[in-house]
Design a protein around this motif. Structure first.
Motif, PDB file in Angstrom:
ATOM      1  N   PRO A  53       0.832  -1.213   0.000  1.00 46.95           N
ATOM      2  CA  PRO A  53       0.000   0.000   0.000  1.00 46.95           C
ATOM      3  C   PRO A  53       0.865   1.261   0.000  1.00 46.95           C
ATOM      4  CG  PRO A  53       0.176  -0.828   2.235  1.00 46.95           C
ATOM      5  CD  PRO A  53       1.092  -1.673   1.371  1.00 46.95           C
ATOM      6  N   THR A  54       0.212   2.405  -0.132  1.00 41.13           N
ATOM      7  CA  THR A  54       0.890   3.698   0.001  1.00 41.13           C
ATOM      8  C   THR A  54       0.117   4.533   1.012  1.00 41.13           C
ATOM      9  OG1 THR A  54      -0.367   4.971  -1.601  1.00 41.13           O
ATOM     10  CG2 THR A  54       1.421   3.614  -2.475  1.00 41.13           C
ATOM     11  N   VAL A  55       0.582   5.742   1.164  1.00 36.47           N
ATOM     12  CA  VAL A  55      -0.009   6.667   2.134  1.00 36.47           C
ATOM     13  C   VAL A  55      -1.514   6.861   1.903  1.00 36.47           C
ATOM     14  CG1 VAL A  55       0.513   8.748   0.766  1.00 36.47           C
ATOM     15  CG2 VAL A  55       0.429   8.900   3.259  1.00 36.47           C
ATOM     16  N   THR A  56      -1.973   6.652   0.665  1.00 34.60           N
ATOM     17  CA  THR A  56      -3.381   6.918   0.366  1.00 34.60           C
ATOM     18  C   THR A  56      -4.310   5.736   0.677  1.00 34.60           C
ATOM     19  OG1 THR A  56      -2.880   6.351  -1.938  1.00 34.60           O
ATOM     20  CG2 THR A  56      -2.968   8.699  -1.387  1.00 34.60           C
ATOM     21  N   ASN A  76       4.815  -1.522   3.088  1.00 39.47           N
ATOM     22  CA  ASN A  76       4.391  -0.168   2.750  1.00 39.47           C
ATOM     23  C   ASN A  76       5.386   0.509   1.804  1.00 39.47           C
ATOM     24  OD1 ASN A  76       2.365   1.867   3.221  1.00 39.47           O
ATOM     25  ND2 ASN A  76       3.840   3.007   4.465  1.00 39.47           N
ATOM     26  N   PHE A  77       4.858   1.127   0.751  1.00 37.27           N
ATOM     27  CA  PHE A  77       5.676   1.973  -0.125  1.00 37.27           C
ATOM     28  C   PHE A  77       5.650   3.362   0.488  1.00 37.27           C
ATOM     29  CE2 PHE A  77       6.239   4.812  -3.795  1.00 37.27           C
ATOM     30  CZ  PHE A  77       7.335   4.255  -4.424  1.00 37.27           C
ATOM     31  N   GLY A  78       6.547   3.593   1.442  1.00 36.47           N
ATOM     32  CA  GLY A  78       6.548   4.847   2.192  1.00 36.47           C
ATOM     33  C   GLY A  78       7.156   4.617   3.552  1.00 36.47           C
ATOM     34  N   ASN A  79       7.606   5.689   4.130  1.00 36.77           N
ATOM     35  CA  ASN A  79       8.252   5.612   5.437  1.00 36.77           C
ATOM     36  C   ASN A  79       7.223   5.645   6.562  1.00 36.77           C
ATOM     37  OD1 ASN A  79      10.629   5.451   6.992  1.00 36.77           O
ATOM     38  ND2 ASN A  79      10.504   7.640   7.423  1.00 36.77           N
ATOM     39  N   GLY A  80       6.379   6.664   6.555  1.00 37.79           N
ATOM     40  CA  GLY A  80       5.330   6.766   7.566  1.00 37.79           C
ATOM     41  C   GLY A  80       4.366   5.607   7.437  1.00 37.79           C
ATOM     42  N   VAL A  81       3.998   5.010   8.572  1.00 37.19           N
ATOM     43  CA  VAL A  81       3.061   3.870   8.529  1.00 37.19           C
ATOM     44  C   VAL A  81       1.751   4.211   9.249  1.00 37.19           C
ATOM     45  CG1 VAL A  81       4.750   2.015   8.231  1.00 37.19           C
ATOM     46  CG2 VAL A  81       4.230   2.850  10.526  1.00 37.19           C
ATOM     47  N   VAL A 102      15.886   5.960   2.536  1.00 34.40           N
ATOM     48  CA  VAL A 102      16.059   6.379   1.137  1.00 34.40           C
ATOM     49  C   VAL A 102      15.373   7.702   0.800  1.00 34.40           C
ATOM     50  CG1 VAL A 102      16.498   4.068   0.253  1.00 34.40           C
ATOM     51  CG2 VAL A 102      14.137   4.891   0.408  1.00 34.40           C
ATOM     52  N   LEU A 103      14.504   8.183   1.681  1.00 34.65           N
ATOM     53  CA  LEU A 103      13.868   9.474   1.389  1.00 34.65           C
ATOM     54  C   LEU A 103      14.287  10.556   2.371  1.00 34.65           C
ATOM     55  CD1 LEU A 103      11.599   9.100   3.695  1.00 34.65           C
ATOM     56  CD2 LEU A 103      10.321   7.965   1.873  1.00 34.65           C
ATOM     57  N   THR A 104      15.287  10.236   3.192  1.00 32.88           N
ATOM     58  CA  THR A 104      15.753  11.166   4.219  1.00 32.88           C
ATOM     59  C   THR A 104      16.262  12.476   3.619  1.00 32.88           C
ATOM     60  OG1 THR A 104      16.402   9.279   5.563  1.00 32.88           O
ATOM     61  CG2 THR A 104      17.382  11.401   6.130  1.00 32.88           C
ATOM     62  N   ALA A 241       6.153  16.449   7.677  1.00 30.54           N
ATOM     63  CA  ALA A 241       5.951  15.122   8.276  1.00 30.54           C
ATOM     64  C   ALA A 241       4.531  14.629   7.996  1.00 30.54           C
ATOM     65  CB  ALA A 241       6.248  15.187   9.770  1.00 30.54           C
ATOM     66  N   ARG A 242       3.597  14.988   8.851  1.00 31.65           N
ATOM     67  CA  ARG A 242       2.194  14.650   8.644  1.00 31.65           C
ATOM     68  C   ARG A 242       1.331  15.800   9.167  1.00 31.65           C
ATOM     69  NH1 ARG A 242       3.759  11.384   5.622  1.00 31.65           N
ATOM     70  NH2 ARG A 242       3.373   9.140   5.547  1.00 31.65           N
ATOM     71  N   GLY A 243       0.278  16.090   8.421  1.00 30.19           N
ATOM     72  CA  GLY A 243      -0.610  17.189   8.795  1.00 30.19           C
ATOM     73  C   GLY A 243      -1.224  17.027  10.164  1.00 30.19           C
ATOM     74  N   PRO A 291       1.972  20.128  -2.433  1.00 27.29           N
ATOM     75  CA  PRO A 291       1.111  18.938  -2.402  1.00 27.29           C
ATOM     76  C   PRO A 291       1.858  17.646  -2.032  1.00 27.29           C
ATOM     77  CG  PRO A 291       1.651  19.487  -4.656  1.00 27.29           C
ATOM     78  CD  PRO A 291       2.332  20.523  -3.803  1.00 27.29           C
ATOM     79  N   HIS A 292       2.255  17.512  -0.792  1.00 24.64           N
ATOM     80  CA  HIS A 292       2.906  16.304  -0.260  1.00 24.64           C
ATOM     81  C   HIS A 292       3.954  15.772  -1.234  1.00 24.64           C
ATOM     82  CE1 HIS A 292       2.302  12.623   2.552  1.00 24.64           C
ATOM     83  NE2 HIS A 292       3.522  12.604   2.036  1.00 24.64           N
ATOM     84  N   MET A 293       4.995  16.564  -1.469  1.00 25.32           N
ATOM     85  CA  MET A 293       6.022  16.167  -2.433  1.00 25.32           C
ATOM     86  C   MET A 293       7.420  16.100  -1.832  1.00 25.32           C
ATOM     87  SD  MET A 293       5.515  19.603  -4.756  1.00 25.32           S
ATOM     88  CE  MET A 293       7.122  19.933  -5.458  1.00 25.32           C
ATOM     89  N   GLY A 294       7.484  16.001  -0.507  1.00 24.88           N
ATOM     90  CA  GLY A 294       8.773  15.987   0.179  1.00 24.88           C
ATOM     91  C   GLY A 294       9.732  14.910  -0.312  1.00 24.88           C
ATOM     92  N   SER A 295       9.209  13.737  -0.589  1.00 21.38           N
ATOM     93  CA  SER A 295      10.086  12.638  -1.018  1.00 21.38           C
ATOM     94  C   SER A 295       9.984  12.388  -2.519  1.00 21.38           C
ATOM     95  CB  SER A 295       9.732  11.349  -0.263  1.00 21.38           C
ATOM     96  OG  SER A 295       8.490  10.843  -0.722  1.00 21.38           O
ATOM     97  N   ALA A 296       9.336  13.299  -3.232  1.00 20.61           N
ATOM     98  CA  ALA A 296       9.017  13.045  -4.637  1.00 20.61           C
ATOM     99  C   ALA A 296      10.190  13.379  -5.565  1.00 20.61           C
ATOM    100  CB  ALA A 296       7.770  13.832  -5.039  1.00 20.61           C
ATOM    101  N   ASP A 303      14.299   4.160  -5.328  1.00 22.83           N
ATOM    102  CA  ASP A 303      14.914   3.569  -4.132  1.00 22.83           C
ATOM    103  C   ASP A 303      13.850   3.004  -3.184  1.00 22.83           C
ATOM    104  OD1 ASP A 303      17.324   4.392  -5.159  1.00 22.83           O
ATOM    105  OD2 ASP A 303      17.594   6.070  -3.764  1.00 22.83           O
ATOM    106  N   MET A 304      12.742   3.708  -3.065  1.00 27.84           N
ATOM    107  CA  MET A 304      11.667   3.213  -2.212  1.00 27.84           C
ATOM    108  C   MET A 304      11.146   1.873  -2.742  1.00 27.84           C
ATOM    109  SD  MET A 304       9.634   6.837  -1.597  1.00 27.84           S
ATOM    110  CE  MET A 304       8.137   6.186  -0.836  1.00 27.84           C
ATOM    111  N   GLY A 305      10.990   1.805  -4.066  1.00 26.22           N
ATOM    112  CA  GLY A 305      10.532   0.559  -4.675  1.00 26.22           C
ATOM    113  C   GLY A 305      11.513  -0.572  -4.438  1.00 26.22           C
TER     114      GLY A 305
HETATM  115  C1  8YV Z   1       5.085   9.386   0.318  1.00 32.44           C
HETATM  116  C2  8YV Z   1       5.757   9.814   2.755  1.00 32.44           C
HETATM  117  O1  8YV Z   1       4.374  10.481  -0.114  1.00 32.44           O
HETATM  118  O2  8YV Z   1       7.186   8.020   3.127  1.00 32.44           O
HETATM  119  C3  8YV Z   1       6.383   8.778   3.603  1.00 32.44           C
HETATM  120  O3  8YV Z   1       6.061   8.724   4.803  1.00 32.44           O
HETATM  121  O4  8YV Z   1       5.008  10.610   3.215  1.00 32.44           O
HETATM  122  C4  8YV Z   1       6.103   9.870   1.287  1.00 32.44           C
HETATM  123  O5  8YV Z   1       7.280   9.241   0.996  1.00 32.44           O
HETATM  124  C5  8YV Z   1       4.112   8.343   0.747  1.00 32.44           C
HETATM  125  O6  8YV Z   1       4.162   8.003   2.062  1.00 32.44           O
HETATM  126  C6  8YV Z   1       4.208   7.095  -0.045  1.00 32.44           C
HETATM  127  O7  8YV Z   1       3.362   6.108   0.512  1.00 32.44           O
END
Ligand code: 8YV
Length: 330
Positions: A53-56, A76-81, A102-104, A241-243, A291-296, A303-305
């Motif tokens: 899954p992803t953040v969405t 999870n494809f993402g750091n925050g869980v 990898v998104l630090t 980080a997160r809203g 628009p939530h593009m910090g790691s984009a 690298d996340m993949g």
């Molecule tokens: C992504 C992020 O937008 O990794 C995170 O926690 O917020 C971003 O890398 C998103 O989470 C991908 O699922």
């Protein structure tokens, strides 16, 4: 040979990641990148061996309760869980992994960019030119705030917080931080960072405050109305980080009242909806919104993949995946 695991991926990923996933797994990819419907998510839970899954995607307790026996891993494809109810998953014997590290740098870069954008009115200046409103230079025009010599308070001193500290130090900001645990003294010294046991006391003294902690039940509205009021009226707040960590209505009120100088926000409480009051403030230039593009970045997403793939492969080979998330870590 062993049967390949059925890996369901909820969103479209970079082509290089999808190609590799097809080679290694029985990969069910989302080629349209339409966010997965709730029905499709339930179906995935019931059939997949691995869910990516992803953040969405909200993988909550109700959804996890519907998981089939075969579902063993949520990678999870993402750091925050915070999109996953990790405790419920683990209770059901489902392993959860994320993509740390990898998104630090990319996220720390974006945080620094927001600090500069707010302090030096970058978005506003760009808009003035593109809207053909530039009538010419004058000495008192477009004055921002100097960041050299100011104090940066980092809320959450993990990987991203520390990467931000190194960048900000190069810009002449002094580094302060609040964290659940104080850093090892050697790391603290290397970063020349001052630890504040009291978040309240730190907030009252900072010129710039950056939110870099995870969103957990303990950090929900950590920057509450009461705490935001402790900040200096000429201070700015940035959040990559997160809203949910910031009380957005309280923040809007304070910015409207001029009780806070500005804010740089890459994340919001109800994405993709953005509080209209914040948008209005952004049009009046006290707020920079992204628009939530910090790691984009192209590199970061690949690298996340790769991290997701390594976690799945390691787990399927019968070993502990490198990026396992345990409820005790949250
Ligand atoms: C992504 C992020 O937008 O990794 C995170 O926690 O917020 C971003 O890398 C998103 O989470 C991908 O699922």
């Amino acid at each position: 040979s062993k049967k390949k695991p059925l890996v369901v991926v909820t969103r479209k990923l970079p082509a290089v990641v999808e190609t590799r996933m097809r080679e290694l797994f029985d990969a069910r990819l989302n080629l349209d990148d339409t966010p997965m419907s709730q029905a499709a998510l339930v179906e995935a839970m019931k059939t997949a061996d691995v869910l990516v899954p992803t953040v969405t995607d909200k993988i909550d307790a109700g959804l996890i309760a519907q998981a089939g026996e075969q579902l063993r891993l949520i990678a999870n494809f993402g750091n925050g869980v915070d999109n996953i109810d990790v405790a419920s998953a683990v209770q059901r014997g489902i392993t959860v992994t994320n993509t740390p590290g990898v998104l630090t740098d990319d996220t720390a870069d974006m945080t620094m960019a927001l600090i500069l954008a707010v302090a030096r009115r970058i978005a506003e200046g760009a808009r003035i030119i593109t809207d053909d409103e530039w009538a010419g230079w004058s000495p008192n025009w477009m004055l921002g705030r100097r960041i050299t010599g100011k104090r940066l308070g980092i809320v959450g001193m993990g990987r991203i917080g520390q990467a931000l500290a190194r960048r900000a130090a190069a810009f002449g900001l002094s580094i302060h931080y609040h964290n659940r645990r104080r850093l090892d003294s050697r790391i603290e010294e290397a970063l020349d960072a001052t630890y504040w046991d009291s978040l309240d006391q730190m907030l009252a003294r900072m010129d710039v405050v950056s939110v870099n902690c995870p969103h957990t039940p303990a950090t929900y509205h950590l920057l509450s109305a009461r705490r935001l009021k402790l900040m200096k009226p000429d201070a700015i707040l940035v959040n990559t980080a997160r809203g949910e960590i910031v009380d957005e209505s309280a923040l809007s009120r304070m910015l409207e009242a001029g009780e806070l100088a500005g804010a740089g926000l890459d994340v919001f409480e109800h994405e993709p909806a953005v509080n209209p009051r914040l948008l209005k403030l952004a049009r009046q230039h006290r707020v920079v919104v992204l628009p939530h593009m910090g790691s984009a970045t192209h590199e970061g997403r690949a690298d996340m993949g790769e991290k997701v793939i390594v976690n799945i492969k390691t787990f399927m080979d019968g070993h502990k995946p490198p990026d396992r998330v345990l409820p005790s870590m949250l």
